[in-house]
Design an enzyme around this catalytic site. Structure first.
Site, PDB file in Angstrom:
ATOM      1  N   SER A 165       0.850  -1.186   0.000  1.00  0.00           N
ATOM      2  CA  SER A 165       0.000   0.000   0.000  1.00  0.00           C
ATOM      3  C   SER A 165       0.883   1.232   0.000  1.00  0.00           C
ATOM      4  CB  SER A 165      -0.876   0.001   1.261  1.00  0.00           C
ATOM      5  OG  SER A 165      -1.534   1.237   1.442  1.00  0.00           O
TER       6      SER A 165
ATOM      7  N   TYR B  28      -2.915  -0.296  10.522  1.00  0.00           N
ATOM      8  CA  TYR B  28      -2.726  -0.761   9.150  1.00  0.00           C
ATOM      9  C   TYR B  28      -1.334  -0.391   8.644  1.00  0.00           C
ATOM     10  CZ  TYR B  28      -3.996  -1.615   4.226  1.00  0.00           C
ATOM     11  OH  TYR B  28      -4.056  -2.078   2.935  1.00  0.00           O
TER      12      TYR B  28
END
Length: 274
Positions: A132, A145
């Site tokens: 990501s 995250y």
């Protein structure tokens, strides 16, 4: 026919990847955490069975089922499954971090380890892991995250270097804002773990994170469809000399440059302006 095992195929990036690779002639094993999602995928012609990254036994069973169906081979693994638990870092209980690391890092690592011997024995293989933009830089309210993706980046970088003397290629995909259900799916973890009303940041939750979580706001700026990720995945799987990393979306390209050029305070300022 080449075979690929994909995690997190119930929707979004994983589902699009499964469909795209099947159209290209790959034999796709599109796994999901819930059996109901597997049934839905089987109804549209995909081979699908359960794989829950939080459950070691599920991982063992899914790998065994894959190898049973292929006769003991696997050409590629696409590590896509992950979830988010939004909230301020100071409000994250230990259990919340333990839960998200079990899926996003430990489960992914466990699955990867189990397919490497298969790829060594057959003399080839590709391991593609979906990271990501939040594996490159941090972002407010996304601490849990971000932590898993930073860890995943480091572990994958070392694996890539260690696999350089083998026929196994290790590749990272770096998406940014991509249309998916990760925001909606993160609400359950948020409501389970974050006592935002008791937080010192309760007012900030109300003006910021809660609106983003619960209000339908349309696509984010620079948001791309999952097919943008699938296009890079195809290159990572099929190019004879794949790149170590594929950057997807404008923010990911920009943040990759910014984190190298800007001083920390300047980078913090840029990110905070979002």
């Amino acid at each position: 026919m080449k075979s690929v095992l994909i995690t997190g195929c119930s929707s979004g990036i994983g589902l699009d990847a499964a469909r795209a690779l099947q159209r290209r002639g790959w034999r796709v094993f599109a796994t999901c955490r819930q059996e109901a999602d597997c049934e839905r995928l089987r109804a549209e012609g995909l081979e699908s069975f359960r794989l829950d990254l939080a459950d070691e036994a599920s991982i063992v069973e899914a790998v065994a089922e894959t190898l049973r169906r292929t006769g003991g081979t696997l050409d590629a693994l696409y590590n896509n499954g992950a979830f988010a638990c939004p909230g301020a870092v100071e409000d994250l209980p230990r259990g919340a971090l333990r839960e998200i690391f079990e899926v996003n890092l430990f489960g992914t690592h466990d699955l990867t380890r189990r397919v490497i011997p298969v790829m060594r024995a057959q003399g080839h293989g590709r391991i593609v892991t979906c990271s990501s933009v939040l594996g490159l830089v941090g972002y407010q309210w996304r601490g849990a995250y971000v932590a898993t993706k930073f860890a995943l980046e480091g572990l994958t970088d070392v694996l890539r270097m260690e696999m350089a003397d083998t026929p196994i290629k290790v590749i990272l995909l770096e998406p940014g804002p991509v249309t998916s259900r990760i925001r909606k799916n993160s609400i359950a973890a948020f409501e389970r773990w974050i006592d935002w009303k008791a937080s010192a940041r309760a007012a900030q939750y109300q003006t910021s994170l809660l609106k983003r979580l619960y209000e339908e706001r349309g696509p984010d700026r620079f948001e791309l469809p999952p097919s943008a990720v699938s296009a890079k995945l195809i290159e990572a799987l099929e190019h004879p000399r794949p790149a170590p990393r594929y950057f997807i979306t404008t923010p990911t390209h920009l943040m990759n440059i910014a984190r190298r050029l800007l001083p920390t305070r300047a980078l913090d300022w840029v990110i905070s302006r979002g």
